[in-house]
Design an enzyme around this catalytic site. Sequence first.
Site, mmCIF file in Angstrom:
data_model
loop_
_atom_site.group_PDB
_atom_site.id
_atom_site.type_symbol
_atom_site.label_atom_id
_atom_site.label_comp_id
_atom_site.label_asym_id
_atom_site.label_seq_id
_atom_site.Cartn_x
_atom_site.Cartn_y
_atom_site.Cartn_z
ATOM 1 N N HIS A 127 0.932 -0.962 0.144
ATOM 2 C CA HIS A 127 0.041 0.028 -0.123
ATOM 3 C C HIS A 127 0.865 1.231 -0.083
ATOM 4 C CE1 HIS A 127 -3.888 -2.183 1.694
ATOM 5 N NE2 HIS A 127 -3.645 -2.469 0.392
ATOM 6 N N ASN A 224 -3.855 -12.299 15.947
ATOM 7 C CA ASN A 224 -4.669 -11.070 15.782
ATOM 8 C C ASN A 224 -5.130 -11.068 17.253
ATOM 9 O OD1 ASN A 224 -7.036 -9.126 15.448
ATOM 10 N ND2 ASN A 224 -6.413 -9.532 13.328
HETATM 11 P P1 OAD Z 1 -7.704 -2.607 10.240
HETATM 12 O O1 OAD Z 1 -7.768 -1.463 11.091
HETATM 13 O O2 OAD Z 1 -8.719 -2.858 9.299
HETATM 14 O O3 OAD Z 1 -7.586 -4.067 11.026
HETATM 15 C C1 OAD Z 1 -6.445 -3.796 12.191
HETATM 16 C C2 OAD Z 1 -6.758 -5.507 12.912
HETATM 17 O O4 OAD Z 1 -5.545 -5.215 13.879
HETATM 18 C C3 OAD Z 1 -8.139 -5.679 13.296
HETATM 19 O O5 OAD Z 1 -8.134 -6.937 12.945
HETATM 20 C C4 OAD Z 1 -7.823 -5.753 14.926
HETATM 21 O O6 OAD Z 1 -8.353 -6.785 15.614
HETATM 22 C C5 OAD Z 1 -6.135 -5.940 15.052
HETATM 23 N N1 OAD Z 1 -5.444 -5.667 16.319
HETATM 24 C C6 OAD Z 1 -5.489 -4.451 16.840
HETATM 25 N N2 OAD Z 1 -4.489 -4.393 17.779
HETATM 26 C C7 OAD Z 1 -3.761 -5.316 17.601
HETATM 27 C C8 OAD Z 1 -2.788 -6.154 18.315
HETATM 28 N N3 OAD Z 1 -2.283 -5.276 19.308
HETATM 29 N N4 OAD Z 1 -2.339 -7.243 18.128
HETATM 30 C C9 OAD Z 1 -2.961 -8.030 17.054
HETATM 31 N N5 OAD Z 1 -3.749 -7.456 16.376
HETATM 32 C C10 OAD Z 1 -4.367 -6.360 16.778
HETATM 33 O O7 OAD Z 1 -6.119 -2.601 9.489
HETATM 34 P P2 OAD Z 1 -5.789 -3.383 8.199
HETATM 35 O O8 OAD Z 1 -6.497 -4.717 8.194
HETATM 36 O O9 OAD Z 1 -4.355 -3.119 8.197
HETATM 37 O O10 OAD Z 1 -5.210 0.694 3.468
HETATM 38 O O11 OAD Z 1 -6.381 -2.446 7.031
HETATM 39 C C11 OAD Z 1 -5.999 -2.744 5.614
HETATM 40 C C12 OAD Z 1 -6.033 -1.438 4.970
HETATM 41 O O12 OAD Z 1 -7.146 -0.648 5.149
HETATM 42 C C13 OAD Z 1 -5.186 -0.596 5.283
HETATM 43 O O13 OAD Z 1 -3.747 -0.931 4.854
HETATM 44 C C14 OAD Z 1 -5.426 0.816 4.819
HETATM 45 C C15 OAD Z 1 -6.925 0.588 5.027
HETATM 46 O O14 OAD Z 1 -7.590 0.937 4.055
HETATM 47 C C16 OAD Z 1 -4.535 1.956 2.753
HETATM 48 O O15 OAD Z 1 -4.555 2.805 3.488
HETATM 49 C C17 OAD Z 1 -4.599 1.771 1.394
#
Ligand code: OAD
Length: 254
Positions: A127, A224
Site C-alpha cells: 500500500h 490477531n
Molecule cells: P484494520 O484497522 O482494518 O484492522 C486492524 C486489525 O488489527 C484488526 O483485525 C484488529 O483486531 C487487529 N489488532 C489491533 N490491535 C492488535 C494487536 N495489538 N495485536 C494484534 N492484532 C491487533 O487494518 P488493516 O487490516 O491493516 O489501506 O487495514 C487494511 C487497509 O485498510 C490498510 O492498509 C489501509 C486501509 O484502507 C490503505 O491505506 C490503502
Amino acid sequence: MPAQPYDLDAELARAAEVLRSAHRVTVLTGAGVSAESGVPTFRASDGLWEGHRIEDVATPTGFRKDPELVWRFYNGRRVNVSQVQPNPGHHALVALEDRYGSGFALATQNVDGLHQQAGSKTVFEVHGSLRRTRCTDCERVEDRGLTDLGNRPICAHCGGFLRPDIVWFHEPLPEDTWMSAMRAAQGCEVLLVVGTSAVVYPAAELIPIARRGKSPGATVIECNLDRTAATTQADIGLYGPSGETLPRLVELLR
Ligand code: OAD
C-alpha cells in the site's frame, strides 16, 4: 457437545511445530502489528479514520476536491509515526527472517515503515509508504522522511503538486511489489497473517493464494487480537496482542 475452550498455549505449540519443519515462510501484516507502537488502526467502530471519512482522505476524488485537507491528514500521520518505535511484534518478525533467510518474505499493508526500522529486510509495501511523495505531473517518487511537508507541497523538479505515495481506494497496487508479494504467498509453506482485519482487497487475497499455492498449500496461522474475516481460512489462531504472542512463538522456536 460443548466447544473446547480456547487454549493459546496449545495453539502456540502447534504453530511452533509447523514452523520448525518449514523452510519458506511468508508474513502478511496489517495495522494491528503497529498498534502497540502507538499507531492507530483503521477500522474503529465509528467508521472514521482519526475523525475523517475514508472518501475524504483516502481516495483520488478526495485529493482532487481538497488536497490541503489530505496533506494535513497525512502530515499528522507522518508526525505520529516519526514519534513511535517498533514493538516486540516487529522485532519477533525480524527474528523469523533471521531464521529462514531467503525463504522469508513479509508483505505489509502498513505505510509506517516500522518493519524496516526494526530490521526486516525483505518487505513488500503493497500500500505504499508514508515516507515517499509522488508528483502528480512528472510521477517522480522521492523519499522525504517523516517531516511535516505543509499543506500543498510542490515538486522541486517540475512544479507539479505532490501526493503521498500511498495506494488509495479505487487505485491499483504497485505492480512489481504486488507481483513479489503474490509469488511469496504462492511459494510459502506457512503464511502468518498478523494484525489485519483482512477485508481490504487485493491484499487479503494473499491468504487464499497461499492456501492454493504450491502443493499441498500453505498452513495459515492467524495472529490477531480478535477473530476476523481471515479466521475461517486459518489453520491455527494466536489470539492476543501480537507484541506478546509473536515473541512467545519465536521463543518456542529457539
Ligand atoms: P484494520 O484497522 O482494518 O484492522 C486492524 C486489525 O488489527 C484488526 O483485525 C484488529 O483486531 C487487529 N489488532 C489491533 N490491535 C492488535 C494487536 N495489538 N495485536 C494484534 N492484532 C491487533 O487494518 P488493516 O487490516 O491493516 O489501506 O487495514 C487494511 C487497509 O485498510 C490498510 O492498509 C489501509 C486501509 O484502507 C490503505 O491505506 C490503502
